[in-house]
Design a protein around this motif. Structure first.
Motif, PDB file in Angstrom:
ATOM      1  N   LYS A 132       0.869  -1.361   0.056  1.00  0.00           N
ATOM      2  CA  LYS A 132      -0.015  -0.021  -0.046  1.00  0.00           C
ATOM      3  C   LYS A 132       0.907   1.246   0.107  1.00  0.00           C
ATOM      4  O   LYS A 132       0.448   2.200  -0.757  1.00  0.00           O
ATOM      5  N   VAL A 133       1.964   1.455   0.723  1.00  0.00           N
ATOM      6  CA  VAL A 133       2.891   2.144   0.792  1.00  0.00           C
ATOM      7  C   VAL A 133       3.569   2.499  -0.583  1.00  0.00           C
ATOM      8  O   VAL A 133       3.746   3.804  -0.967  1.00  0.00           O
ATOM      9  N   GLU A 134       3.774   1.547  -1.215  1.00  0.00           N
ATOM     10  CA  GLU A 134       4.502   1.671  -2.496  1.00  0.00           C
ATOM     11  C   GLU A 134       3.647   2.099  -3.453  1.00  0.00           C
ATOM     12  O   GLU A 134       4.023   3.032  -4.191  1.00  0.00           O
ATOM     13  N   GLU A 135       2.294   1.741  -3.386  1.00  0.00           N
ATOM     14  CA  GLU A 135       1.269   2.305  -4.333  1.00  0.00           C
ATOM     15  C   GLU A 135       0.996   3.789  -4.023  1.00  0.00           C
ATOM     16  O   GLU A 135       0.960   4.440  -4.931  1.00  0.00           O
ATOM     17  N   LEU A 136       1.028   4.110  -2.814  1.00  0.00           N
ATOM     18  CA  LEU A 136       0.877   5.470  -2.442  1.00  0.00           C
ATOM     19  C   LEU A 136       2.005   6.406  -2.877  1.00  0.00           C
ATOM     20  O   LEU A 136       1.763   7.589  -3.449  1.00  0.00           O
ATOM     21  N   ILE A 137       3.193   5.865  -2.685  1.00  0.00           N
ATOM     22  CA  ILE A 137       4.427   6.752  -3.133  1.00  0.00           C
ATOM     23  C   ILE A 137       4.189   6.965  -4.640  1.00  0.00           C
ATOM     24  O   ILE A 137       4.610   8.057  -5.186  1.00  0.00           O
ATOM     25  N   ALA A 138       4.052   5.878  -5.517  1.00  0.00           N
ATOM     26  CA  ALA A 138       3.956   5.951  -6.743  1.00  0.00           C
ATOM     27  C   ALA A 138       2.855   6.736  -7.238  1.00  0.00           C
ATOM     28  O   ALA A 138       3.154   7.603  -8.166  1.00  0.00           O
ATOM     29  N   THR A 139       1.709   7.092  -6.584  1.00  0.00           N
ATOM     30  CA  THR A 139       0.749   7.987  -7.079  1.00  0.00           C
ATOM     31  C   THR A 139       1.202   9.459  -6.690  1.00  0.00           C
ATOM     32  O   THR A 139       0.936  10.153  -7.716  1.00  0.00           O
ATOM     33  N   GLU A 140       1.627   9.452  -5.535  1.00  0.00           N
ATOM     34  CA  GLU A 140       2.216  10.845  -5.237  1.00  0.00           C
ATOM     35  C   GLU A 140       3.439  11.286  -6.361  1.00  0.00           C
ATOM     36  O   GLU A 140       3.383  12.601  -6.585  1.00  0.00           O
ATOM     37  N   LEU A 141       4.175  10.395  -6.807  1.00  0.00           N
ATOM     38  CA  LEU A 141       5.315  10.714  -7.721  1.00  0.00           C
ATOM     39  C   LEU A 141       4.516  11.077  -8.953  1.00  0.00           C
ATOM     40  O   LEU A 141       4.889  12.131  -9.597  1.00  0.00           O
ATOM     41  N   HIS A 142       3.432  10.205  -9.144  1.00  0.00           N
ATOM     42  CA  HIS A 142       2.832  10.587 -10.614  1.00  0.00           C
ATOM     43  C   HIS A 142       2.186  12.015 -10.549  1.00  0.00           C
ATOM     44  O   HIS A 142       2.206  12.533 -11.788  1.00  0.00           O
ATOM     45  N   LEU A 143       1.767  12.184  -9.256  1.00  0.00           N
ATOM     46  CA  LEU A 143       1.083  13.689  -9.292  1.00  0.00           C
ATOM     47  C   LEU A 143       2.171  14.916  -9.024  1.00  0.00           C
ATOM     48  O   LEU A 143       1.792  15.890  -9.040  1.00  0.00           O
ATOM     49  N   GLY A 144       3.289  14.347  -9.314  1.00  0.00           N
ATOM     50  CA  GLY A 144       4.536  15.442  -9.117  1.00  0.00           C
ATOM     51  C   GLY A 144       4.572  16.153  -7.514  1.00  0.00           C
ATOM     52  O   GLY A 144       4.991  17.317  -7.537  1.00  0.00           O
ATOM     53  N   ARG A 145       4.238  15.330  -6.680  1.00  0.00           N
ATOM     54  CA  ARG A 145       4.285  15.930  -5.227  1.00  0.00           C
ATOM     55  C   ARG A 145       5.604  15.651  -4.663  1.00  0.00           C
ATOM     56  O   ARG A 145       6.171  14.530  -4.838  1.00  0.00           O
ATOM     57  N   LYS A 146       6.037  16.498  -3.883  1.00  0.00           N
ATOM     58  CA  LYS A 146       7.361  16.456  -3.127  1.00  0.00           C
ATOM     59  C   LYS A 146       7.212  15.735  -1.950  1.00  0.00           C
ATOM     60  O   LYS A 146       6.310  16.187  -1.280  1.00  0.00           O
ATOM     61  N   MET A 147       7.976  14.501  -1.845  1.00  0.00           N
ATOM     62  CA  MET A 147       7.512  13.794  -0.198  1.00  0.00           C
ATOM     63  C   MET A 147       8.812  13.872   0.538  1.00  0.00           C
ATOM     64  O   MET A 147       9.890  13.763   0.134  1.00  0.00           O
ATOM     65  N   VAL A 148       8.531  13.996   1.881  1.00  0.00           N
ATOM     66  CA  VAL A 148       9.291  13.612   2.784  1.00  0.00           C
ATOM     67  C   VAL A 148       8.888  12.824   3.858  1.00  0.00           C
ATOM     68  O   VAL A 148       7.809  12.426   3.992  1.00  0.00           O
ATOM     69  N   LEU A 149       9.776  12.020   4.638  1.00  0.00           N
ATOM     70  CA  LEU A 149       9.413  11.418   5.706  1.00  0.00           C
ATOM     71  C   LEU A 149       9.720  11.831   7.070  1.00  0.00           C
ATOM     72  O   LEU A 149      10.922  12.537   7.026  1.00  0.00           O
ATOM     73  N   TRP A 150       8.895  11.868   7.861  1.00  0.00           N
ATOM     74  CA  TRP A 150       9.355  12.437   9.343  1.00  0.00           C
ATOM     75  C   TRP A 150       9.657  11.423  10.180  1.00  0.00           C
ATOM     76  O   TRP A 150       8.950  10.440  10.430  1.00  0.00           O
ATOM     77  N   GLY A 151      10.825  11.616  10.835  1.00  0.00           N
ATOM     78  CA  GLY A 151      11.326  10.549  11.772  1.00  0.00           C
ATOM     79  C   GLY A 151      12.402   9.869  11.393  1.00  0.00           C
ATOM     80  O   GLY A 151      12.135   8.637  10.629  1.00  0.00           O
ATOM     81  N   ALA A 152      13.603  10.222  11.705  1.00  0.00           N
ATOM     82  CA  ALA A 152      15.012   9.201  11.305  1.00  0.00           C
ATOM     83  C   ALA A 152      15.020   8.214  12.358  1.00  0.00           C
ATOM     84  O   ALA A 152      16.150   7.854  12.900  1.00  0.00           O
ATOM     85  N   GLY A 153      14.053   7.546  12.864  1.00  0.00           N
ATOM     86  CA  GLY A 153      14.008   6.385  13.898  1.00  0.00           C
ATOM     87  C   GLY A 153      13.851   5.121  13.584  1.00  0.00           C
ATOM     88  O   GLY A 153      14.187   5.025  11.995  1.00  0.00           O
ATOM     89  N   SER A 154      13.746   3.981  14.169  1.00  0.00           N
ATOM     90  CA  SER A 154      13.753   2.806  13.618  1.00  0.00           C
ATOM     91  C   SER A 154      12.719   2.457  12.618  1.00  0.00           C
ATOM     92  O   SER A 154      13.317   1.944  11.520  1.00  0.00           O
ATOM     93  N   LYS A 155      11.746   2.778  12.874  1.00  0.00           N
ATOM     94  CA  LYS A 155      10.557   2.719  11.679  1.00  0.00           C
ATOM     95  C   LYS A 155      10.731   2.955  10.466  1.00  0.00           C
ATOM     96  O   LYS A 155      10.635   2.606   9.317  1.00  0.00           O
TER      97      LYS A 155
END
Ligand code: ZN
Length: 406
Positions: free
Chosen positions: A306-329
């Motif tokens: 699901k996450v892979e699909e979500l990222i692919a969609t965001e990428l397709h829509l030209g959205r700039k993505m970041v991840l919050w939290g440089a922890g284990s998860k």
């Protein structure tokens, strides 16, 4: 699913014979949950360059559930490749949400166990934030043990003393009414020896052990596949925590969960009698936990897809993505993504992490303020417990990025 990802073709029920005994009960019967080959050994040591990040030591994970005590552990764990050094950083105290939780625990312990003015020993104390709370809120004296602490900073910080060494019998004469071990037990090759050492140190029968660890049962229930990290040899369930406390000479009334059920904690006291309580449980097939093991790899894989699909969609829509939290998860997810380059930056409020790189996948860790320069559209968060806090930071920076909890 790319080759970096976890393998859900687990050999459940067909591979009940583990040659690596359970670190809690020494049992050898176990069922396989999930395999994750080639993961970074350390999630919580950020790197100084992309090259260094990509060259980190890797190891294999195969989680199994012990048939006798319901403990979950990585039977491929190799303690020889794990060595905690200065630079290991997994403090959560930069988060207000977490600080509130920690202060509530300290207040509860001070009140229910009457620890005001008493000596406190924190084993695996990190930078000593929990001890400082005891000092500030309860006028306690504190000694922390932290092998990754800088020896030059051993003395005299806020009335507490941090020893850059493991806790051994050499320190048994330090007076203490309360022994603390938070988020340590799951890392250790021999958790039984660790608890026996603390038990031996507790000459005062009224002394208390406060133990807190990640909740392995909750991880299974939530299919939290990104909580599986090499640093954690063990994933304690209420049953395996009960087992190990009984085995190492402790008594307690209740094992509790906290921080949105993500943690297990217990107030344990030394038990006078030496013999271990005979541990009995019903057959494994009747155990709800056992049924969850059958689903863990599959639902973890679905969650990841699901996450892979979500990222692919965001990428397709030209959205700039970041991840919050440089922890284990976050580190684990980034290392499992087919296209990890689609996320260029990871935000973390801990200044000690900013300017460094994620082990394995190599993203740069930046401050929240940095987001104003790149105008991110989407902020992925790994733990919904921090959503409100993260939204407040975005609001204070006038950023309209949408938060997506993964
Ligand atoms: Zn076991």
């Amino acid at each position: 699913m790319n080759t970096k990802s976890f393998d859900n073709n687990c050999t459940h029920m067909t591979n009940l014979q583990s040659h690596m005994p359970c670190p809690v009960c020494d049992g050898i019967e176990s069922a396989s949950l999930v395999r994750m080959p080639n993961v970074p050994v350390f999630c919580n040591v950020l790197r100084r360059s992309v090259e260094e990040a990509q060259a980190v030591t890797r190891g294999g994970i195969e989680l199994v559930l012990c048939d006798r005590c319901s403990h979950i552990y990585n039977r491929q764990f190799n303690p020889a490749i794990i060595s905690y050094q200065p630079g290991y950083e997994n403090s959560l105290h930069f988060s207000k949400r977490y600080r509130t939780y920690a202060a509530q625990q300290v207040e509860r312990l001070l009140d229910t166990c009457n620890l005001y003015g008493q000596g406190i020993i924190d084993i695996g104390c990190g930078t000593g934030e929990f001890l400082r709370l005891f000092s500030r809120m309860g006028n306690c004296t504190g000694t922390g043990f932290e092998p990754t602490a800088d020896p030059l900073e051993e003395d005299g910080v806020s009335g507490i003393h941090i020893v850059s060494h493991t806790f051994t019998e050499h320190y048994f004469d330090i007076p203490a009414k309360c022994y603390i071990s938070r988020h340590v037990l799951e890392h250790l090759p021999d958790p039984v020896h660790f608890l026996k050492t603390i038990r031996q140190a507790m000459t005062d029968e009224d002394a208390l052990l406060f133990l807190e660890i990640p909740n392995g049962a909750y991880m299974l229930e939530q299919c939290s596949i990104w909580d599986v990290i090499y640093e954690h040899y063990s994933y304690f369930t209420p049953l395996s925590l009960q087992y190990i406390l009984g085995r190492t000479g402790f008594r307690f009334t209740e094992i509790q969960s906290g921080f949105g059920e993500q943690y297990l904690f217990v107030d344990a006291f030394p038990r006078a009698e030496k013999n271990m309580t005979i541990f009995s449980r019903k057959g494994m097939a009747e155990d709800a936990l056992f049924r969850l093991t059958e689903e863990f790899a599959l639902c973890g894989r679905k969650r990841h897809e699901k996450v892979e699909e979500l990222i692919a969609t965001e990428l397709h829509l030209g959205r700039k993505m970041v991840l919050w939290g440089a922890g284990s998860k976050g580190v684990t997810l980034l290392n499992q993504l087919a296209d990890a380059d689609s996320i260029e930056y990871v935000v973390d409020i801990n200044p000690g992490k900013q300017g460094k790189y994620i082990p394995g996948s190599g993203q740069l860790v930046v401050s929240p303020e940095f987001l104003t320069t790149i105008q991110a559209d989407t902020v992925f968060i790994m733990n919904d417990m921090y959503r409100q806090e993260i939204q407040s930071v975005l609001d204070s920076l006038n950023l309209s990025a949408r938060i997506h909890s993964l």
